[in-house]
Design a protein around this motif. Structure first.
Motif, PDB file in Angstrom:
ATOM      1  N   LEU A 132       0.819  -1.217   0.000  1.00 43.69           N
ATOM      2  CA  LEU A 132       0.000   0.000   0.000  1.00 43.69           C
ATOM      3  C   LEU A 132       0.858   1.275   0.000  1.00 43.69           C
ATOM      4  CD1 LEU A 132      -2.778  -1.087   2.498  1.00 43.69           C
ATOM      5  CD2 LEU A 132      -2.884  -1.073   0.022  1.00 43.69           C
ATOM      6  N   GLY A 133       2.137   1.133   0.310  1.00 44.41           N
ATOM      7  CA  GLY A 133       2.999   2.317   0.308  1.00 44.41           C
ATOM      8  C   GLY A 133       4.156   2.091  -0.648  1.00 44.41           C
ATOM      9  N   ARG A 134       5.202   2.902  -0.461  1.00 42.74           N
ATOM     10  CA  ARG A 134       6.351   2.729  -1.360  1.00 42.74           C
ATOM     11  C   ARG A 134       7.127   1.469  -0.984  1.00 42.74           C
ATOM     12  NH1 ARG A 134       7.516   8.536  -1.228  1.00 42.74           N
ATOM     13  NH2 ARG A 134       6.341   9.418  -2.944  1.00 42.74           N
ATOM     14  N   SER A 135       7.146   1.149   0.305  1.00 43.66           N
ATOM     15  CA  SER A 135       7.854  -0.051   0.741  1.00 43.66           C
ATOM     16  C   SER A 135       6.806  -1.133   1.051  1.00 43.66           C
ATOM     17  CB  SER A 135       8.642   0.243   2.012  1.00 43.66           C
ATOM     18  OG  SER A 135       7.721   0.397   3.078  1.00 43.66           O
ATOM     19  N   SER A 136       7.310  -2.280   1.529  1.00 44.60           N
ATOM     20  CA  SER A 136       6.351  -3.349   1.862  1.00 44.60           C
ATOM     21  C   SER A 136       5.882  -3.228   3.314  1.00 44.60           C
ATOM     22  CB  SER A 136       6.994  -4.711   1.625  1.00 44.60           C
ATOM     23  OG  SER A 136       8.127  -4.816   2.443  1.00 44.60           O
ATOM     24  N   LYS A 137       6.190  -2.072   3.940  1.00 42.62           N
ATOM     25  CA  LYS A 137       5.836  -1.907   5.346  1.00 42.62           C
ATOM     26  C   LYS A 137       4.318  -1.952   5.547  1.00 42.62           C
ATOM     27  CE  LYS A 137       7.871   0.859   8.942  1.00 42.62           C
ATOM     28  NZ  LYS A 137       8.436   2.130   9.285  1.00 42.62           N
ATOM     29  N   LEU A 138       3.614  -1.268   4.656  1.00 43.70           N
ATOM     30  CA  LEU A 138       2.150  -1.237   4.762  1.00 43.70           C
ATOM     31  C   LEU A 138       1.538  -2.217   3.768  1.00 43.70           C
ATOM     32  CD1 LEU A 138       0.680   2.356   5.048  1.00 43.70           C
ATOM     33  CD2 LEU A 138       0.598   0.502   6.703  1.00 43.70           C
ATOM     34  N   THR A 139       0.721  -3.124   4.309  1.00 47.94           N
ATOM     35  CA  THR A 139       0.152  -4.172   3.440  1.00 47.94           C
ATOM     36  C   THR A 139      -1.369  -4.213   3.568  1.00 47.94           C
ATOM     37  OG1 THR A 139       2.100  -5.527   3.757  1.00 47.94           O
ATOM     38  CG2 THR A 139       0.148  -6.678   3.032  1.00 47.94           C
ATOM     39  N   GLY A 140      -2.002  -4.567   2.461  1.00 52.23           N
ATOM     40  CA  GLY A 140      -3.433  -4.893   2.500  1.00 52.23           C
ATOM     41  C   GLY A 140      -3.596  -6.358   2.133  1.00 52.23           C
ATOM     42  N   GLN A 141      -4.498  -7.015   2.819  1.00 50.60           N
ATOM     43  CA  GLN A 141      -4.734  -8.429   2.510  1.00 50.60           C
ATOM     44  C   GLN A 141      -6.220  -8.729   2.702  1.00 50.60           C
ATOM     45  OE1 GLN A 141      -2.511 -11.442   1.791  1.00 50.60           O
ATOM     46  NE2 GLN A 141      -4.638 -11.840   1.212  1.00 50.60           N
ATOM     47  N   HIS A 142      -6.853  -9.248   1.657  1.00 56.02           N
ATOM     48  CA  HIS A 142      -8.263  -9.647   1.812  1.00 56.02           C
ATOM     49  C   HIS A 142      -8.341 -11.037   2.443  1.00 56.02           C
ATOM     50  CE1 HIS A 142      -8.639  -6.549  -1.408  1.00 56.02           C
ATOM     51  NE2 HIS A 142      -9.688  -6.225  -0.681  1.00 56.02           N
ATOM     52  N   ALA A 143      -9.341 -11.185   3.303  1.00 51.60           N
ATOM     53  CA  ALA A 143      -9.499 -12.488   3.977  1.00 51.60           C
ATOM     54  C   ALA A 143     -10.978 -12.729   4.259  1.00 51.60           C
ATOM     55  CB  ALA A 143      -8.707 -12.490   5.280  1.00 51.60           C
ATOM     56  N   TYR A 144     -11.328 -14.001   4.430  1.00 53.15           N
ATOM     57  CA  TYR A 144     -12.724 -14.377   4.703  1.00 53.15           C
ATOM     58  C   TYR A 144     -12.871 -14.922   6.124  1.00 53.15           C
ATOM     59  CZ  TYR A 144     -13.722 -14.643  -0.378  1.00 53.15           C
ATOM     60  OH  TYR A 144     -13.910 -14.393  -1.706  1.00 53.15           O
ATOM     61  N   PHE A 145     -13.896 -14.452   6.820  1.00 57.61           N
ATOM     62  CA  PHE A 145     -14.239 -14.974   8.153  1.00 57.61           C
ATOM     63  C   PHE A 145     -15.729 -15.348   8.163  1.00 57.61           C
ATOM     64  CE2 PHE A 145     -10.533 -12.389   8.792  1.00 57.61           C
ATOM     65  CZ  PHE A 145      -9.821 -13.016   9.813  1.00 57.61           C
ATOM     66  N   PRO A 146     -16.102 -16.409   8.926  1.00 56.78           N
ATOM     67  CA  PRO A 146     -17.525 -16.800   8.945  1.00 56.78           C
ATOM     68  C   PRO A 146     -18.404 -15.742   9.607  1.00 56.78           C
ATOM     69  CG  PRO A 146     -16.213 -18.250  10.381  1.00 56.78           C
ATOM     70  CD  PRO A 146     -15.250 -17.346   9.678  1.00 56.78           C
ATOM     71  N   LEU A 147     -19.619 -15.579   9.097  1.00 52.20           N
ATOM     72  CA  LEU A 147     -20.595 -14.696   9.736  1.00 52.20           C
ATOM     73  C   LEU A 147     -20.955 -15.259  11.114  1.00 52.20           C
ATOM     74  CD1 LEU A 147     -23.025 -14.048   6.724  1.00 52.20           C
ATOM     75  CD2 LEU A 147     -21.337 -12.454   7.670  1.00 52.20           C
ATOM     76  N   HIS A 148     -21.359 -14.360  12.014  1.00 55.36           N
ATOM     77  CA  HIS A 148     -21.746 -14.815  13.365  1.00 55.36           C
ATOM     78  C   HIS A 148     -23.262 -14.937  13.489  1.00 55.36           C
ATOM     79  CE1 HIS A 148     -17.865 -13.990  15.834  1.00 55.36           C
ATOM     80  NE2 HIS A 148     -17.590 -14.431  14.626  1.00 55.36           N
ATOM     81  N   GLY A 149     -23.938 -15.289  12.419  1.00 56.52           N
ATOM     82  CA  GLY A 149     -25.400 -15.358  12.469  1.00 56.52           C
ATOM     83  C   GLY A 149     -25.906 -16.755  12.195  1.00 56.52           C
ATOM     84  N   VAL A 150     -27.086 -16.804  11.605  1.00 56.17           N
ATOM     85  CA  VAL A 150     -27.784 -18.072  11.326  1.00 56.17           C
ATOM     86  C   VAL A 150     -28.178 -18.080   9.852  1.00 56.17           C
ATOM     87  CG1 VAL A 150     -29.925 -19.364  11.817  1.00 56.17           C
ATOM     88  CG2 VAL A 150     -28.703 -18.224  13.686  1.00 56.17           C
TER      89      VAL A 150
END
Ligand code: NAP
Length: 520
Positions: A132-150
């Motif tokens: 996300l920046g000029r270096s690899s210090k700042l990173t974005g990563q998409h991830a999936y987590f289960p919903l807490h519902g029914v």
């Protein structure tokens, strides 16, 4: 009289009030009664969310997969008994009922296999890390987590076993507890499956609840962490999608509805070839199997005008000789439709097609004397082949959910594509051709209005899987009239039950959060 209970808040309960009746559609004998009146839906919802949800989320994908594997085996072990219930309560021939029961166990097993691939973690990674920046210090990563519902699952009457299993497998693997509701009229098989699951404690308490009847105010409980997955008529689907709480809390909704599935014979395919035979076989199967009550069944048969006579003759012969009657008899291939209302609806819709410019080539009403059936009993419809005139727009507007299909001649590829698209969005279309250029043109022309396209050709004829068979590995659903939903398709179906989150921060910290998780 057998009384069906509902499995909610970890226990079987019976409703009060006037029960609905489950009937044998061959003999019209009442088999069982059920009611959900008085069932505490708010408590059922809370139990699933607060007990089932945490129990599932405490497990890894692999561990959840092991539960699905056991569930699959439990169904398979009782295969014969379940098939018997399909014959009794749904008017299925044994072969029809096998399709349902084996579809259930195979889909659970397929998701147990998906679980193996997803591994021993509780979340999944979507794509690569993004600088996300000029270096690899700042990173974005998409991830999936289960919903807490029914997840509330509402199913149609035609696949009581598969309908329960195909939806539940995906949600449970994602880590979301389920409350499943079969159509009341054919609920016996699904009810027995739930008895097996409960007796054998196949799943943690609250992971899979079951309503044998109306949903009462269950859907009103749903909020932003919940899912509503529905299979049935477009009208009911639209009503559920428009419910106040569903709209206001952006409840995730998946709808599988009506579909005017097309089979297309290419102009290059001559009578007597393997491709021609495959086409005929697929059309005839979809008229006869489950008495035409498959959401994926071929409703519109597109044929080049110059082949119309040959196709009409071949289909009329095969459909005309299909034996109708008591589905427990080995010589019968077409049983009754599921209910008296279904019979009345199908017959009325055939009449509407005739009024709208179609003519009956074969069938078109009740069969004369169904084999092994007493007098006028049973909800039978004769296997029917209609042929549409050019003016018959009705064929692109309404689904006849019974043993019926309609021939539609076409003059050119452009006219064919336009005509197929008039269905307004379908689950599946099958194209039979050995002309690569034509296949490309038709696929590009109709792909956006379908969930699945099946390409039948000489090369695939020997090992072809019928278009009406829904595969756990491939998506099931379609745009527009078909409901705009998407189920199954391996991991793809799980997205409905998972929240995609963009994790953003110091690279090594983000990486540590997703360490070891499978990238999908
Ligand atoms: P339906 O009347 O819409 O019923 C479907 C389900 O919805 C049943 O479980 C029914 O329960 C329930 N339901 C009805 N009203 C409801 C309400 N107000 N609130 C909550 N649930 C409600 O459909 P159908 O006529 O039985 O099913 C046939 C249709 O389903 C056909 O048009 C077919 O194309 C479509 N279908 C689509 C697929 C697919 O995968 N796309 C698969 C199979 C069938 P009760 O039985 O208790 O009334």
């Amino acid at each position: 009289m057998k009384k069906l209970g509902s499995l909610v808040s970890g226990a079987w309960v019976e409703g009060k009030g006037k029960p609905a009746q489950l009937v044998n559609p061959t003999t019209e004998e009442v088999l069982a009664e059920t009611s959900t009146d008085g069932v505490d839906m708010a408590a059922a919802y809370a139990f699933a969310r607060d007990r089932g949800g945490p129990a599932l989320r405490a497990l890894t994908f692999k561990e959840r997969g092991a539960l699905l594997r056991k569930f699959s085996r439990a169904i398979h072990e009782k295969r014969d008994e379940l098939i018997g219930l399909g014959v009794q309560n749904a008017g299925n021939t044994r072969s029809d009922a096998k399709f349902d029961v084996d579809g259930a166990s195979l889909t659970l097993a397929a998701y147990a296999d998906v679980a193996e691939e997803l591994g021993d973690t509780k979340m999944l990674v979507d794509g690569d890390p993004i600088n996300l920046g000029r270096s690899s210090k700042l990173t974005g990563q998409h991830a999936y987590f289960p919903l807490h519902g029914v997840a509330v699952h509402i199913n149609a009457f035609n696949f009581p076993a598969w309908g329960l299993a195909e939806k539940a497998a995906v949600a449970l693997l994602a880590g979301v507890p389920v409350i499943s509701k079969p159509a009341t009229s054919t609920a016996l098989m699904a009810h027995r499956i739930m008895e097996l699951a409960h007796e054998q404690q196949l799943l943690p308490a609250g992971a899979l609840s079951f309503l044998a009847g109306a949903t009462g105010n269950l859907v009103d409980q749903l909020g932003g962490q919940d899912v509503l997955a529905f299979t049935g008529s477009g009208g009911t689907g639209a009503m559920l999608r428009g419910m106040k709480n569903v709209v206001e809390h952006a409840v995730r909704v998946n709808i599988e509805a009506d579909s005017l599935n097309a089979a297309i014979l290419g102009p290059d395919v001559e009578s007597g070839t393997d491709t021609f035979d495959l086409f005929l076989k697929d059309v005839v199967r979809d008229v006869t199997q489950k008495a035409g009550q498959k959401c994926t069944a071929i409703r519109r048969v597109f044929v080049p005008r110059e082949r119309l006579e040959a196709v009409r003759e071949a289909l009329a012969e095969r459909i005309g000789e299909a034996k109708v009657g008591d589905p427990s008899r080995e010589d019968v291939v077409v049983g009754p439709v599921a209910t008296k209302k279904q019979q009345a609806d199908v017959l009325a819709m055939i009449e509407r097609f005739v009024q709208g410019g179609c003519r009956a080539i074969v069938g078109g009403g009740k069969p004369k004397s169904p084999l092994g059936v007493d007098g006028d009993r049973g909800f039978f419809v004769a296997p029917t082949l209609l042929e549409a005139s050019d003016a018959a727009s009705v064929v692109h507007e309404h689904e006849i959910f019974g043993p019926c299909t309609t021939l539609i001649p076409y003059e050119s590829v452009d006219a064919l594509i336009a005509s197929v698209r008039r269905g307004g969005g379908g689950l599946v279309a099958s194209l039979y051709s050995d002309d690569k250029k034509l296949v490309r043109e038709v696929v590009y022309g109709i792909a956006s209005s379908h969930g699945r396209l099946v390409l039948g050709s000489e090369k695939s004829a020997g090992s072809a899987i019928p278009p009406g068979t829904v595969m756990a590995q491939l998506v099931h659903g379609g745009p527009g009239r078909a409901g705009g939903g998407e189920e199954l398709g391996g991991f793809r179906g799980m997205e409905l039950y998972l929240q995609r989150v963009a994790l953003q921060g110091y690279g090594p910290l983000v990486a540590s959060l997703v360490d070891g998780a499978r990238r999908v």
